[in-house]
Scaffold this motif. Structure first.
Motif, PDB file in Angstrom:
ATOM      1  N   ASN A  65       0.841  -1.189   0.000  1.00 36.34           N
ATOM      2  CA  ASN A  65       0.000   0.000   0.000  1.00 36.34           C
ATOM      3  C   ASN A  65       0.880   1.244   0.000  1.00 36.34           C
ATOM      4  OD1 ASN A  65      -1.344   2.211   1.854  1.00 36.34           O
ATOM      5  ND2 ASN A  65      -3.022   1.047   0.942  1.00 36.34           N
ATOM      6  N   SER A  92      -4.526   0.446  -5.715  1.00 38.89           N
ATOM      7  CA  SER A  92      -5.321   1.507  -5.097  1.00 38.89           C
ATOM      8  C   SER A  92      -6.801   1.279  -5.362  1.00 38.89           C
ATOM      9  CB  SER A  92      -4.913   2.873  -5.664  1.00 38.89           C
ATOM     10  OG  SER A  92      -5.455   3.056  -6.968  1.00 38.89           O
ATOM     11  N   TYR A 103      -3.030  10.943  -6.797  1.00 41.04           N
ATOM     12  CA  TYR A 103      -2.317   9.665  -6.684  1.00 41.04           C
ATOM     13  C   TYR A 103      -1.147   9.613  -7.666  1.00 41.04           C
ATOM     14  CZ  TYR A 103      -1.830   4.669  -5.737  1.00 41.04           C
ATOM     15  OH  TYR A 103      -1.348   3.439  -5.350  1.00 41.04           O
ATOM     16  N   TYR A 123       2.646  -0.560 -10.690  1.00 39.08           N
ATOM     17  CA  TYR A 123       1.258  -0.356 -10.278  1.00 39.08           C
ATOM     18  C   TYR A 123       0.431  -1.571 -10.680  1.00 39.08           C
ATOM     19  CZ  TYR A 123      -3.385   1.352  -9.512  1.00 39.08           C
ATOM     20  OH  TYR A 123      -4.669   1.456  -9.046  1.00 39.08           O
TER      21      TYR A 123
END
Length: 249
Positions: A65, A92, A103, A123
């Motif tokens: 995270n 996310s 972000y 990601y």
């Protein structure tokens, strides 16, 4: 040589008890999992990394995270360096244009620090990224445009791409060399909607997906199954057996 590993989230319940954890990792190694990806808070990841090392399972990445990583930056980098973990990844629940812009800034800033420390940064998607925003673009389109191409890679998940209404092969073609790790996860159809399945036992066309992935130069392949009907290690073994049978990895 391309490698097949496991995201330890698949066997999360079996990892809670130390004795069962060691037995589970031994079984994973026996069925052919020589690499693994960690998940969860840093303290827990440290325990699992040590257990993997004891069983001869190499940890290729740690998926966590961004909030936690930002707070524990120095400890995170030191931990990944200790266990030779090459990739640091995040996911996310971003759903709006405003959230996406904020972000993107945070990811780019942290990814630069990760690269300077000697790691790649990736990601990992679910399907919320394909919600359309007030920007008239999906969150993923904003990410593809906004993430720093030099420092931010993608970690696609075949199930969640399909769940978001995306052509898996087209996404892999689009991201190309921006992918270091691919999550292999199958989808079947139950009475109430999509259901997780062992790779090769659902409806995704993995021959085509893997052909595209290999052409894109992706080297690490991680089996993950969020929910298993029975023994998770058996599910991993079924996925491994199917994938090996394709003679592609």
């Amino acid at each position: 040589m391309n490698r097949l590993g496991v995201q330890l989230y698949t066997v999360r319940e079996q990892l809670k008890d130390e004795n069962e954890r060691n037995a589970t990792l031994q079984r994973l190694k026996k069925v052919g999992c020589h690499t693994a990806q960690l998940f969860g808070p840093l303290d827990m990841a440290k325990e699992y990394a040590g257990a993997c090392a004891a069983q001869g399972i190499r940890v290729i990445g740690y998926l966590g995270n961004l909030d936690g990583f930002e707070k524990e930056e120095k400890a995170l980098f030191a931990f990944c360096r200790e266990y030779d973990i090459g990739d640091i990844g995040v996911s996310s629940n971003v759903k709006t244009c405003e959230e996406a812009m904020q972000y993107i800034h945070r990811v780019n800033r942290f990814a630069k620090k990760a690269r300077d420390a000697g790691f790649t940064f990736s990601y990992h998607n679910h399907s919320n990224e394909w919600m359309r925003t007030s920007c008239q673009k999906t969150v993923m389109e904003l990410f593809l445009e906004g993430f720093d191409r030099e420092n931010v890679f993608f970690m696609p998940d075949t199930y969640w791409l399909q769940h978001g209404g995306v052509d898996v092969r087209h996404f892999l073609e689009r991201t190309g060399s921006r992918v270091k790790i691919l999550h292999l996860k199958d989808m079947t159809r139950g009475e109430n909607g999509p259901v997780f399945a062992e790779v090769g036992y659902g409806n995704l066309w993995f021959e085509g997906i893997l052909k595209t992935a290999l052409e894109a130069g992706i080297e690490e392949y991680v089996i993950e199954q969020d929910q298993c009907a029975g023994d998770p290690v058996k599910s991993v073994e079924m996925s491994l057996s199917y994938l090996r049978g394709l003679n592609m990895l």
